[in-house]
Motif scaffolding. Structure first.
Motif, PDB file in Angstrom:
ATOM      1  N   PHE A  90     -31.108   9.193 -21.672  1.00 48.17           N
ATOM      2  CA  PHE A  90     -30.411   8.509 -22.767  1.00 48.17           C
ATOM      3  C   PHE A  90     -29.956   7.180 -22.251  1.00 48.17           C
ATOM      4  O   PHE A  90     -30.127   6.033 -22.870  1.00 48.17           O
ATOM      5  N   ILE A  91     -29.358   7.234 -20.879  1.00 45.66           N
ATOM      6  CA  ILE A  91     -28.662   5.806 -20.536  1.00 45.66           C
ATOM      7  C   ILE A  91     -29.696   4.909 -20.294  1.00 45.66           C
ATOM      8  O   ILE A  91     -29.684   3.658 -20.534  1.00 45.66           O
ATOM      9  N   LEU A  92     -30.957   5.387 -19.592  1.00 43.43           N
ATOM     10  CA  LEU A  92     -31.984   4.483 -19.251  1.00 43.43           C
ATOM     11  C   LEU A  92     -32.412   3.886 -20.368  1.00 43.43           C
ATOM     12  O   LEU A  92     -32.700   2.749 -20.559  1.00 43.43           O
ATOM     13  N   GLY A  93     -32.714   4.493 -21.552  1.00 42.55           N
ATOM     14  CA  GLY A  93     -33.171   4.116 -22.842  1.00 42.55           C
ATOM     15  C   GLY A  93     -32.080   3.022 -23.427  1.00 42.55           C
ATOM     16  O   GLY A  93     -32.587   1.854 -23.828  1.00 42.55           O
ATOM     17  N   TYR A  94     -30.860   3.331 -23.270  1.00 45.68           N
ATOM     18  CA  TYR A  94     -30.076   2.556 -24.097  1.00 45.68           C
ATOM     19  C   TYR A  94     -29.733   1.132 -23.181  1.00 45.68           C
ATOM     20  O   TYR A  94     -29.615   0.082 -23.858  1.00 45.68           O
ATOM     21  N   LEU A  95     -30.124   1.323 -22.057  1.00 44.95           N
ATOM     22  CA  LEU A  95     -30.002  -0.047 -20.881  1.00 44.95           C
ATOM     23  C   LEU A  95     -31.475  -0.694 -21.265  1.00 44.95           C
ATOM     24  O   LEU A  95     -31.634  -1.877 -20.751  1.00 44.95           O
ATOM     25  N   GLY A  96     -32.350  -0.171 -22.003  1.00 47.56           N
ATOM     26  CA  GLY A  96     -33.690  -0.717 -22.211  1.00 47.56           C
ATOM     27  C   GLY A  96     -34.892  -0.400 -21.464  1.00 47.56           C
ATOM     28  O   GLY A  96     -35.913  -1.244 -21.559  1.00 47.56           O
ATOM     29  N   MET A  97     -34.740   0.770 -20.710  1.00 48.46           N
ATOM     30  CA  MET A  97     -36.087   1.010 -20.084  1.00 48.46           C
ATOM     31  C   MET A  97     -37.092   1.477 -21.151  1.00 48.46           C
ATOM     32  O   MET A  97     -36.919   2.592 -21.729  1.00 48.46           O
ATOM     33  N   PRO A  98     -38.377   0.772 -21.069  1.00 49.51           N
ATOM     34  CA  PRO A  98     -39.240   1.341 -22.062  1.00 49.51           C
ATOM     35  C   PRO A  98     -40.107   2.399 -21.789  1.00 49.51           C
ATOM     36  O   PRO A  98     -40.362   2.784 -20.543  1.00 49.51           O
ATOM     37  N   ARG A  99     -40.572   3.336 -22.635  1.00 51.94           N
ATOM     38  CA  ARG A  99     -41.404   4.321 -22.491  1.00 51.94           C
ATOM     39  C   ARG A  99     -42.882   3.930 -22.079  1.00 51.94           C
ATOM     40  O   ARG A  99     -43.082   2.972 -22.384  1.00 51.94           O
ATOM     41  N   ARG A 100     -43.564   4.895 -21.629  1.00 51.52           N
ATOM     42  CA  ARG A 100     -44.946   4.651 -21.416  1.00 51.52           C
ATOM     43  C   ARG A 100     -45.317   3.579 -20.417  1.00 51.52           C
ATOM     44  O   ARG A 100     -46.432   2.996 -20.465  1.00 51.52           O
ATOM     45  N   TYR A 101     -44.476   3.238 -19.396  1.00 51.87           N
ATOM     46  CA  TYR A 101     -44.678   2.384 -18.178  1.00 51.87           C
ATOM     47  C   TYR A 101     -44.665   3.177 -16.908  1.00 51.87           C
ATOM     48  O   TYR A 101     -43.899   3.828 -16.691  1.00 51.87           O
ATOM     49  N   HIS A 102     -45.488   2.828 -15.857  1.00 49.33           N
ATOM     50  CA  HIS A 102     -45.515   3.620 -14.848  1.00 49.33           C
ATOM     51  C   HIS A 102     -44.666   2.733 -13.687  1.00 49.33           C
ATOM     52  O   HIS A 102     -44.241   3.280 -12.729  1.00 49.33           O
TER      53      HIS A 102
END
Lengths: 544, 216
Positions: A445-457
């Motif tokens: 949740f935190i990672l996403g809120y900080l802006g980490m996009p999904r589907r990248y290695h």
């Protein structure tokens, strides 16, 4: 731990497991209970493959650099993780295993309405699964489980068609299961068993079956068109030929959003059984929970486009879908409040199924509340395609659906196998899974809120701490899943015999032997009261 | 339960009525899934016809209205013979059952034959979508979309017809052996429901594909 005397019993001489021996008696069986066990074996296998993909994903993400896999390989990993887990584990999990086993017993019937179709659906499911695994072995698919066009039709150079056909075939197995449940629930209830005397598990699977029936065919035709587009080079979804990729997304999510309710509704049904059983109390708001199941199935069909807020839809359509999506919170909250009210002043016992059910309630609430956040247009644009989404739907699917599935498996295992599993280890596993799950997915949740996009290695180094936490949590979660696997298998050989009603609860399934006879009941049951009758006066009358 | 009734009731049903009701509800539910299955294609048709009305009208005029109308009449007639076959099964009259089933199959087969002829014609004219597609009018890519949908919809319909013929063939053999009568005829009824459904799909396909260009 020493078992209470009432837990153990003497097994019946003849039951469905020993009525017939040999591989043929299993592969050609039309007994819904045996087919449930066949499904259990199949989905455990597919879960292991999907889980292996998850392990590899978390290993890659332990470091910021894309060092373990190349990006192409990583694309195939998360695609196959999604496809295996959604289509071959979560969707069939509770319906095909527990539903198959329990629905005829809970309605007091001898079998499902169409036993041979039921077996056929299992074969279809396995053919579909093996087909998909074949595609995986031969190079996999890199489109993501959503198969968005035109990438999937024009550019992706992977086994899109084989995988799409695998899912197409699996879809028919779900349709047949749903059809069987609907007809059984309508036409085969025991005398005296009116609709409002049905256990809530049956209500929730009825609602699930409606989604199977109404949603799955749409996915089937969509995947067929996708495959046709690839084979013939025609352009139904291809913008360069006048086609519309948004149409694909609409059709895809018309099934795939309701599919979320296919996963979570049955788990809600399991929780509605477990909570009153271990609070020793009549469920609070029976009719509201029953109607909420149907409401979720209906509302689930009206919200699909909230997956497409940034896809170029009109803002008016988006606003309507946003508002409708928030409505989903109403029946969901009705259920959570009713379970909570059932717990109030109950005499709660902390048995393993109850631990899973309580875990479900907490995690589902988290997943549901973040779902309301995502239904809000502004927030959705901000966190779209980030780990916030990943965390949100894993709270629903893993925290919700898998917790419900495991809770149900622990609750009915003594009925299914006639054996008891170790109480100590099962409680430990429930807690390990709960902790492992939260350590894995809360940081996302935190990672996403900080802006980490999904589907990248690969990802920027400042995200590493939270990603390492997540990978560590996944390890704990993996151990948590292995413990039940071990003691369930152990219990089949070494577990003590369960009595017909080891939990001391009410329900038709506890009135027959453990394991039940092939035709479920020695004498056909007649129902004279509603489910969940745990009133105090009865307990006194029973001398307990 | 009488002995002859017990012989036709599967072990998990209590009575012939329960068995028949379950079979018929199951068939209706299956037809609901079929409606949703075709529904995706109909939606695609609605979307693209709304986007490209002129191309769809022009492409529609390429279809052979005489053959399309003939096929419509054939299918409607086959629904009538199917209904008569169901009635014959309910009454347990073996000869009419066999005759009406055979007639239904014959009408269905002629339908498929005409459909094959139409397909062949379209292939020859270069109207099959893909690399070899040739269309002289304006908006050729959008006309190609029409033919995508034409082949997808009528092809799926024809596939359902083929399956239906297989089902009817089984009913014909069982009927000839005298398996059906007043107590047990739900297989014929369910086959009939399926056949009528396939007919109804065509009733929607015919105006959408053949007639849409005529009024303009």
């Amino acid at each position: 731990m020493v078992a209470l005397p009432s837990e153990t019993g003497i097994p019946p001489k003849v039951h469905y497991l020993n009525a017939d021996y040999g591989i043929r008696s299993w592969l050609l069986t039309t007994d819904h209970k045996r087919i449930g066990i066949l499904y259990l074996i199949s989905i455990t296998f597919f879960f292991a493959i999907g889980g292996l993909m998850a392990v590899l994903i978390r290993m890659e993400l332990a470091t910021p650099e894309g060092d373990l896999f190349q990006s192409d390989t990583y694309n195939r990993l998360f695609t196959m993780h999604g496809i295996m887990m959604i289509f071959f584990f979560l969707i069939p999990s509770i319906p095909a295993v527990l539903g198959n086993f329990l629905i005829p017993i809970m309605v007091g019937a001898r079998d499902l309405a169409f036993p041979r179709l039921n077996l056929f659906s299992w074969y279809l499911f396995n053919i579909a699964g093996l087909f998909t695994i074949w595609a995986l072995v031969h190079g996999g698919v890199d489109t993501g489980w959503t198969f968005y066009t035109p990438y999937s039709t024009r550019y992706s150079n992977t086994h899109v068609i084989a995988t799409a056909l695998g899912i197409f075939i699996a879809g028919f197995s779900s349709i047949l299961t749903g059809l069987n449940f609907v007809v059984t629930i309508h036409r085969m209830r025991a005398p005296g068993l009116g609709w409002f005397r049905l256990p809530l598990f049956v209500w929730s699977l009825y609602a699930t079956s409606l989604i199977f029936i109404l949603g799955t065919p749409v996915l089937a035709i969509t995947l067929l068109l996708l495959a046709a587009e690839r084979v013939f080079g025609i352009g139904i979804f291809d913008p360069s030929l006048g086609g519309d990729p948004l149409l694909f997304q609409h059709l895809f999510w018309f099934y795939s959003h309701p599919a979320v309710y296919i996963m979570v509704l049955p788990a809600m049904g399991v929780v509605s059984e477990i909570v009153p059983a271990f609070a020793r109390k009549k469920i609070f708001g029976y009719r509201f929970i029953a109607y909420a199941s149907v409401a979720l199935a209906v509302l689930g069909f009206l919200v699909w486009a909230h997956h497409m807020f940034v896809a170029g839809m009109s803002i008016y359509a988006a606003t309507v879908f946003s508002a409708l999506s928030m409505l989903v919170a109403v029946p969901s909250a009705v259920k959570v409040f009713n379970w909570t009210a059932t717990l109030y002043q109950g005499s709660i016992s902390w048995d393993t199924p109850m631990l899973y059910a309580l875990g479900f309630i907490g995690l589902f609430t988290m997943g549901g509340l973040t779902g309301v956040m995502l239904a809000t247009l502004g927030i959705d644009v901000h966190v779209h395609d980030t780990y916030f989404i990943i965390a949100h739907f894993h709270y629903i699917m893993v925290g919700g659906a898998i917790m419900g599935y495991l809770g149900g498996l622990h609750y009915w295992w003594p009925k299914i196998t006639g054996k008891l599993y170790p109480r100590f280890w099962s409680r430990i596993s429930a807690m390990v899974i709960f902790i492992g799950f939260n350590v894995t997915f809360f940081p996302q949740f935190i990672l996403g809120y900080l802006g980490m996009p999904r589907r990248y290695h690969a990802y920027p180094p400042e995200f590493q701490v939270l990603n390492v936490m997540s990978s560590a949590g996944a390890t704990i979660l993996g151990v948590g899943y292995l413990i039940p696997l071990i003691y369930f298998i152990w219990s089949m050989r070494y577990g003590r015999h369960a009595s017909s009603n080891p939990w001391g609860v009410v329900g038709l399934e506890w009135e027959t032997t453990s394991p039940p006879p092939t035709e479920n009941f020695e004498t056909p049951p007649v129902v004279t009261r509603g489910p969940y009758e745990y009133s105090r006066s009865e307990e006194v009358a029973d001398g307990r | 339960m009488a002995a002859d009734a017990r012989a036709v009731v599967a072990h998990h049903f209590d009575s012939p009525d329960q068995q028949r009701e379950a079979a018929s509800l199951g068939m209706w539910v299956f037809l609901v899934t079929e409606v949703m299955f075709f529904g995706g294609l109909f939606l695609a048709y609605v979307v693209y016809r709304g986007s490209f009305p002129h191309a769809f009208a022009a492409a529609s005029r390429e279809l052979d209205i005489v053959l399309g109308t003939t096929n419509t009449a054939l299918l409607l007639a086959s629904s009538l013979t199917m209904a008569l076959a169901v009635r014959a099964a309910q009454l347990g009259r073996r000869l009419p059952l066999v005759v009406f089933l055979a007639l239904t199959m014959a009408l269905g087969s002629v339908f498929l034959g005409i459909k094959m002829y139409e397909y062949h014609h379209k292939f020859v004219e270069g109207l099959f979508p893909g690399a070899a597609f040739r269309f002289s009018g304006p908006e050729a890519p959008h006309a190609e979309m029409f033919f995508c949908l034409y082949f997808a919809m009528t092809g799926l319909h024809a596939l359902h017809m083929v399956i239906g013929l297989g089902v009817l063939a089984v009913m014909l053999v069982l009927g000839a052996r005298g398996r059906f009568g007043p107590l047990y005829h739900n297989p014929v009824e369910c086959a009939g429901l399926y056949w009528h459904f396939v007919d109804i799909v065509w009733i929607f396909l015919f105006p959408l594909l053949y007639l849409v260009g005529r009024h303009a």
